[in-house]
Design an enzyme around this catalytic site. Structure first.
Site, mmCIF file in Angstrom:
data_model
loop_
_atom_site.group_PDB
_atom_site.id
_atom_site.type_symbol
_atom_site.label_atom_id
_atom_site.label_comp_id
_atom_site.label_asym_id
_atom_site.label_seq_id
_atom_site.Cartn_x
_atom_site.Cartn_y
_atom_site.Cartn_z
ATOM 1 N N ASN A 185 -5.883 3.462 10.518
ATOM 2 C CA ASN A 185 -5.109 2.374 11.098
ATOM 3 C C ASN A 185 -4.883 2.499 12.594
ATOM 4 O OD1 ASN A 185 -3.575 4.520 9.644
ATOM 5 N ND2 ASN A 185 -1.910 3.697 10.866
ATOM 6 N N THR B 245 9.341 -7.509 -13.266
ATOM 7 C CA THR B 245 8.766 -8.855 -13.238
ATOM 8 C C THR B 245 7.915 -9.024 -11.988
ATOM 9 O OG1 THR B 245 10.647 -9.730 -14.440
ATOM 10 C CG2 THR B 245 9.330 -11.314 -13.216
ATOM 11 N N CYS C 162 3.079 2.989 15.552
ATOM 12 C CA CYS C 162 2.670 2.419 14.272
ATOM 13 C C CYS C 162 3.759 2.424 13.217
ATOM 14 C CB CYS C 162 1.450 3.169 13.749
ATOM 15 S SG CYS C 162 1.015 2.756 12.077
ATOM 16 N N GLN D 10 -6.609 -0.735 5.331
ATOM 17 C CA GLN D 10 -7.220 -1.303 6.536
ATOM 18 C C GLN D 10 -8.703 -1.608 6.335
ATOM 19 O OE1 GLN D 10 -5.619 -2.122 9.218
ATOM 20 N NE2 GLN D 10 -3.696 -0.998 9.095
ATOM 21 N N ALA E 144 0.822 -1.208 0.000
ATOM 22 C CA ALA E 144 0.000 0.000 0.000
ATOM 23 C C ALA E 144 0.858 1.262 0.000
ATOM 24 C CB ALA E 144 -0.943 -0.001 1.192
ATOM 25 N N SER F 214 -3.320 -3.515 0.564
ATOM 26 C CA SER F 214 -2.123 -4.185 1.049
ATOM 27 C C SER F 214 -2.462 -5.637 1.362
ATOM 28 C CB SER F 214 -1.625 -3.470 2.310
ATOM 29 O OG SER F 214 -0.511 -4.154 2.825
ATOM 30 N N SER F 215 -1.618 -6.553 0.919
ATOM 31 C CA SER F 215 -1.893 -7.983 1.109
ATOM 32 C C SER F 215 -1.760 -8.420 2.570
ATOM 33 C CB SER F 215 -0.938 -8.793 0.224
ATOM 34 O OG SER F 215 -0.703 -10.070 0.732
ATOM 35 N N HIS F 216 -0.734 -7.880 3.257
ATOM 36 C CA HIS F 216 -0.472 -8.424 4.601
ATOM 37 C C HIS F 216 -1.455 -7.949 5.668
ATOM 38 C CE1 HIS F 216 1.755 -4.992 6.578
ATOM 39 N NE2 HIS F 216 1.894 -4.621 5.320
#
Ligand SMILES: Cc1ncc(COP(=O)(O)O)c(C=O)c1O
Lengths: 471, 93
Positions: free
Chosen positions: A222, A310, A395, A250, A142, A270-272
């Site tokens: 967040n 890639t 944070c 979030q 993100a 964001s994936s995580h």
């Protein structure tokens, strides 16, 4: 009238709370917390003062964890990151065991099979926000997506547009990108928020100018979990023909997000934060009407030329699987999170002189930010080694600076210092929540017993009547 | 199209889910998959048509394979127990 100087020399333990000495008043908690911070200053103190860590050690002594149990802390920092779901890992392992083709190799099957998995992931992510797969651009997270939006859109339209609007409580990566744009000659309006953490829509509308290139407002904050009125903001931006970007790191998968219903032109994911792997994310870029932006990373022209390089098939496919699961299970997960969050919030607010930060209604339940007056957040965190938490400030880095988000809500340093953020997620158990409520209750009471101000509060002394001497 | 699975087949699949969920070494994953399996099979009771039941059964069979692999991996990479977990391994859940 009473002199605090006398107090401090009697109870040198007050040093536990040495921070700033300021005295502002709004709510009772604010007053109390401020008073806590005002207790001691260096020149008031005897030399043999117990340090903060000594107090923490005392706290550890007082609260031994069960020796028959393990020692690894309970994880309650879901806004920082979430554990990778085993089903996500299962998907990812294929790419480290057999599927190693470059997804951009289009002359052989190794490339095709990897590319097929990437496109499946793209579709899962698009489905999660009601977009077309072609509108999803993969990034490293993100932070990169936000940089692309805040820098890329105004730069592309810089001949005619010179103005950006964002909010004071945005994530650091938005605010820092905006600063960079100021250095490049753009003007930036930072909207303020009310005590509840929400922006004023009239103020937003009034801030829009003919040369405004972009409005950027996050969906879920967040630190305090407050949900901004994204759909209303989208309407205003559409009416004024200004591009609207939303940092939904979030929010995605946790509250329903639809880019068309909400008139969002660019959106960061964001994936995580959704139980996927770290180091991957995406930005949604609207195709109709087309949003143009200057890419930050150029090269081979992958991802519609907006983000060359890639792709990382394992990360992307894990991200896609995480998106699929959270989309399918949103209702189920949220029911669980809501139930545990209510139990936690009720349990913590049952303590005297505590307050929930941010709007009580427009909030994502998985993020609970509470202030404990007469206790310093950092001391409490040190006394809570068995729970992985974050104080409002920690944070972005390990700095002890009080949170700028809580400041924007009108909280002073002391209140910001006494705040802790609790994150509840898919894998949190009720047993963990029960443990946390008990631990916090015991340790807040313990730390308060060390505070001279707490004694005064209990004796019913109005802290406002005290003359803070020595300065 | 194959015929819908029998009640015995569904129950046996459910037991397999619980058995594999319990095998996770990670406390949070273990508890989640036990809860998720229970709730998924419970809500499966409302499925009406043969097709719905067959689809759910086929999907669950694939998910079971994931669970088998991942509970094994959880045992291969284990970490310290949590402060809410008894060290002797017997857990009330
Ligand atoms: C609101 C918000 N935006 C952006 C980010 C950064 O995301 P990433 O770690 O994927 O770069 C975070 C996470 O810290 C966040 O909470």
């Amino acid at each position: 009238m009473q002199s605090i100087k006398a107090f401090t020399s009697i109870t040198s333990r007050g040093v536990l709370f040495q921070t700033q000495r300021r005295f502002i008043q709004t709510s009772t908690v604010v007053k109390a917390a401020t008073a806590t911070a005002a207790t001691a200053t260096a020149d008031d103190l005897p030399l043999d003062i117990p340090s903060t860590s000594a107090a923490a050690a005392a706290t550890n002594e007082a609260f031994k964890t069960n020796p028959l149990n393990g020692t690894r802390p309970i994880y309650l920092d879901m806004q920082a990151t979430t554990p990778t779901d085993p089903r996500v890992l299962d998907k990812m392992l294929q790419f480290y065991t057999g599927l190693y083709g470059n997804p951009h190799s289009n002359t052989h099957s190794y490339g095709w099979e990897t590319d097929k998995e990437i496109e499946k992931a793209r579709k899962n992510i698009a489905d999660l926000i009601g977009a077309d797969p072609k509108e999803i651009i993969f990034t490293s997270g993100a932070t990169e997506s936000n940089n692309m939006a805040i820098k890329g859109v105004p730069r592309f339209y810089s001949k005619t547009k010179k103005h950006i609007i964002t909010v004071k409580t945005e994530h650091k990566c938005i605010l820092d990108s905006a600063r960079h744009m100021q250095d490049e000659g753009f003007e930036v309006t930072y909207l303020k928020v009310g005590e509840d953490g929400l922006i004023d829509l009239n103020e937003l509308e009034a801030a829009i100018r003919p040369d405004t290139a972009l409005v950027s407002v996050m969906a879920v904050n967040n630190e305090i979990g407050v949900i901004q009125p994204v759909a209303e903001i989208g309407k205003i931006c559409k009416r004024h023909k200004v591009f609207f970007h939303s940092d939904c790191a979030q929010a995605v998968g946790k509250i329903p997000i639809n880019v068309n219903e909400m008139n969002i032109d660019l959106l960061s994911i964001s994936s995580h934060k959704i139980y996927g792997p770290k180091g991957v994310g995406a930005i949604y870029v609207r195709r109709r009407p087309r949003v143009r932006l200057d890419p930050i990373i150029t090269g081979g022209g992958q991802e519609r030329g907006l983000r060359s390089g890639t792709l990382a098939p394992s990360l992307i496919s894990g991200f896609g699987e995480a998106a699929r699961i959270i989309n399918e299970d949103m209702e189920y997960d949220q029911q669980h999170i809501k139930r545990l969050s209510k139990k936690l919030t009720d349990g913590l607010l049952a303590l005297e002189h505590t307050q929930l930060n941010g709007s009580a209604t427009a909030r994502y339940p998985g993020c609970v930010n509470v202030s404990f007056a007469y206790v310093e957040g950092e001391s409490l965190l040190m006394a809570l080694k068995d729970i992985a938490l974050s104080s409002g400030s920690a944070c972005t880095s390990a700095s002890l600076e009080p949170s700028y988000v809580l400041h924007a809500l009108g909280a002073d340093d002391a209140l910001a210092h006494s705040s802790i953020r609790f994150g509840v997620g898919r894998f949190t158990t009720e047993e963990e929540i029960d443990y946390v409520i008990k631990a916090i209750t015991e340790r807040v009471e313990f730390l308060r017993e060390l505070s001279p101000l707490w004694e005064m509060v209990k004796e019913g002394i109005d802290l406002n009547t005290i003359e803070w001497s020595g300065h | 199209m194959s015929t819908a699975p029998s009640t015995t087949q569904v129950l046996s699949l459910y037991r397999e889910f619980l058995r594999n969920a319990t095998k996770f070494n990670n406390y949070n994953f273990k508890n989640y998959f036990i809860r998720r399996s229970r709730d998924a099979f419970n809500s499966g009771k409302t499925l009406k048509t043969q097709e719905e039941i067959t689809n759910a059964y086929t999907k669950a069979q694939q998910e079971l394979e994931v669970l088998k692999r991942q509970s094994l991996i959880s045992r291969l990479y284990s970490f310290e127990k949590l402060v809410v977990e008894p060290l002797n391994g017997s857990h009330k859940k």
